[in-house]
Design an enzyme around this catalytic site. Structure first.
Site, PDB file in Angstrom:
ATOM      1  N   ASP A  17       2.175   7.116  -2.898  1.00 57.15           N
ATOM      2  CA  ASP A  17       1.161   8.158  -2.669  1.00 57.15           C
ATOM      3  C   ASP A  17       0.236   8.290  -3.874  1.00 57.15           C
ATOM      4  O   ASP A  17       0.632   7.989  -5.003  1.00 57.15           O
ATOM      5  CB  ASP A  17       1.895   9.487  -2.405  1.00 57.15           C
ATOM      6  CG  ASP A  17       0.968  10.534  -1.820  1.00 57.15           C
ATOM      7  OD1 ASP A  17      -0.117  10.190  -1.294  1.00 57.15           O
ATOM      8  OD2 ASP A  17       1.331  11.734  -1.894  1.00 57.15           O
ATOM      9  N   HIS A  34      -6.869   2.303  -2.657  1.00 59.77           N
ATOM     10  CA  HIS A  34      -5.941   1.495  -1.858  1.00 59.77           C
ATOM     11  C   HIS A  34      -5.870   0.062  -2.392  1.00 59.77           C
ATOM     12  O   HIS A  34      -4.809  -0.555  -2.399  1.00 59.77           O
ATOM     13  CB  HIS A  34      -6.353   1.501  -0.384  1.00 59.77           C
ATOM     14  CG  HIS A  34      -6.239   2.862   0.253  1.00 59.77           C
ATOM     15  ND1 HIS A  34      -5.127   3.655   0.107  1.00 59.77           N
ATOM     16  CD2 HIS A  34      -7.106   3.578   1.029  1.00 59.77           C
ATOM     17  CE1 HIS A  34      -5.302   4.797   0.758  1.00 59.77           C
ATOM     18  NE2 HIS A  34      -6.498   4.770   1.317  1.00 59.77           N
ATOM     19  N   LEU A 128      15.114 -10.999  -2.449  1.00 60.89           N
ATOM     20  CA  LEU A 128      14.727  -9.633  -2.067  1.00 60.89           C
ATOM     21  C   LEU A 128      14.185  -9.593  -0.635  1.00 60.89           C
ATOM     22  O   LEU A 128      13.438 -10.483  -0.221  1.00 60.89           O
ATOM     23  CB  LEU A 128      13.635  -9.157  -3.038  1.00 60.89           C
ATOM     24  CG  LEU A 128      12.952  -7.826  -2.699  1.00 60.89           C
ATOM     25  CD1 LEU A 128      13.918  -6.650  -2.872  1.00 60.89           C
ATOM     26  CD2 LEU A 128      11.718  -7.608  -3.592  1.00 60.89           C
TER      27      LEU A 128
HETATM   28  C1  FPP Z   1      -1.151   7.026   0.240  1.00 61.30           C
HETATM   29  O1  FPP Z   1      -2.160   7.462  -0.665  1.00 61.30           O
HETATM   30  C2  FPP Z   1      -1.318   5.602   0.511  1.00 61.30           C
HETATM   31  C3  FPP Z   1      -1.508   5.044   1.755  1.00 61.30           C
HETATM   32  C4  FPP Z   1      -1.566   5.840   3.001  1.00 61.30           C
HETATM   33  C5  FPP Z   1      -1.734   3.600   1.911  1.00 61.30           C
HETATM   34  C6  FPP Z   1      -0.770   2.741   1.151  1.00 61.30           C
HETATM   35  C7  FPP Z   1      -1.313   1.361   1.156  1.00 61.30           C
HETATM   36  C8  FPP Z   1      -1.315   0.533   0.116  1.00 61.30           C
HETATM   37  C9  FPP Z   1      -0.710   0.845  -1.199  1.00 61.30           C
HETATM   38  C10 FPP Z   1      -1.959  -0.814   0.246  1.00 61.30           C
HETATM   39  C11 FPP Z   1      -1.236  -1.760   1.152  1.00 61.30           C
HETATM   40  C12 FPP Z   1       0.074  -2.199   0.616  1.00 61.30           C
HETATM   41  C13 FPP Z   1       0.779  -3.248   1.091  1.00 61.30           C
HETATM   42  C14 FPP Z   1       2.066  -3.613   0.449  1.00 61.30           C
HETATM   43  C15 FPP Z   1       0.313  -4.109   2.214  1.00 61.30           C
HETATM   44  P1  FPP Z   1      -3.207   8.553  -0.178  1.00 61.30           P
HETATM   45  O2  FPP Z   1      -4.380   7.849   0.367  1.00 61.30           O
HETATM   46  O3  FPP Z   1      -2.534   9.505   0.799  1.00 61.30           O
HETATM   47  O4  FPP Z   1      -3.530   9.272  -1.518  1.00 61.30           O
HETATM   48  P2  FPP Z   1      -3.968  10.808  -1.710  1.00 61.30           P
HETATM   49  O5  FPP Z   1      -2.810  11.653  -1.229  1.00 61.30           O
HETATM   50  O6  FPP Z   1      -4.181  10.902  -3.192  1.00 61.30           O
HETATM   51  O7  FPP Z   1      -5.229  11.013  -0.920  1.00 61.30           O
END
Ligand code: FPP
Length: 236
Positions: A17, A34, A128
């Protein structure tokens, strides 16, 4: 890969997050957060592999994340495509097996296809196992498990047991997570591994996911090792 030592949790789950907040703090579009989040995920996969972790479940996209703006959803899906296609050489080199948790039928068709291909291609690797939780929701997984039981005729008073339901979850062969990590400081589970995480140790890091390093993973593991796990029992 070094064998898992008792000091390393066998199964770690991560709620990655804080990508949006990281971007906002830099006056950048959320997509940039992201993108950096993906780079950090790759580093943490490598670190977990080097440490001898057996299973690493990454919460990439939840069943609720579809509520986000279409361009953000599209960008995350593009990153997933890029990750699945671009990392095969890395998985091969490190004997990393790719798995999936979630409802694959609800993903864009091409992502479902490349995900199946990546899983097939890496099936025999014994290092892994990286479980991508993608279109994943803990409640959805439990409902799909109950539906699978119903379809197999196993839904009556005697046959509804913890063991039977566990066998119908997405990855019944994978042990429950020992440690669930959440970055970016929120103390909530957000529908992640609700059934499997019943006795997991939880670790919340204030650091935003795009700032995460190998040292943060080691700090989480050290905190895990300082905990006393009783699984509902009492201390010896
Ligand atoms: C949460 O941060 C993150 C996500 C919903 C997306 C996670 C995706 C990645 C890390 C990239 C893809 C990874 C792989 C391994 C394919 P948020 O956007 O909710 O952050 P915020 O709460 O600060 O707005």
């Amino acid at each position: 890969m070094t064998p898992a030592s008792p000091a390393v949790p066998g199964h770690i789950g991560i709620i990655m997050d804080g990508n949006g907040r990281w971007a906002k703090a830099r006056q950048q579009p959320r997509a940039q957060g992201h993108l950096e989040g993906l780079r950090r995920a790759k580093r943490i996969v490598k670190a977990a592999s080097d440490l001898g972790v057996r299973y690493l479940t990454l919460y990439v996209f939840s069943t609720e994340n579809w509520k986000r703006a279409a361009d953000e959803v599209g960008f995350i899906m593009a990153l997933v495509r890029q990750y699945l296609k671009g990392e095969l050489a890395f998985y091969r080199q490190n004997r990393i097996r790719i798995r999936h948790a979630g409802d694959i039928a609800g993903l864009p068709a091409d992502i479902g296809r490349i995900l199946r291909e990546a899983m097939e291609e890496t099936r025999s690797f014994t290092g892994l196992q990286v479980v991508l939780a993608l279109n994943y929701g803990g409640r959805d997984e439990i409902i799909r498990a109950a539906r699978k039981m119903a379809a197999s005729g196993a839904l009556d008073k005697e046959t509804i047991t913890e063991e039977a339901l566990s066998r119908h979850l997405d990855n019944p062969d994978i042990p429950d997570p020992d440690l669930i990590i959440r970055s970016a400081g929120e103390y909530r589970i957000s529908n992640f591994l609700l059934w499997e995480g019943a006795y997991a140790e939880y670790y919340v890091s204030r650091k935003l996911w795009p700032d995460w390093t190998e040292e943060d993973l080691s700090a989480a593991i050290a905190a895990f090792n300082a905990r006393e796990r009783r699984f509902g029992g009492i201390s010896a």
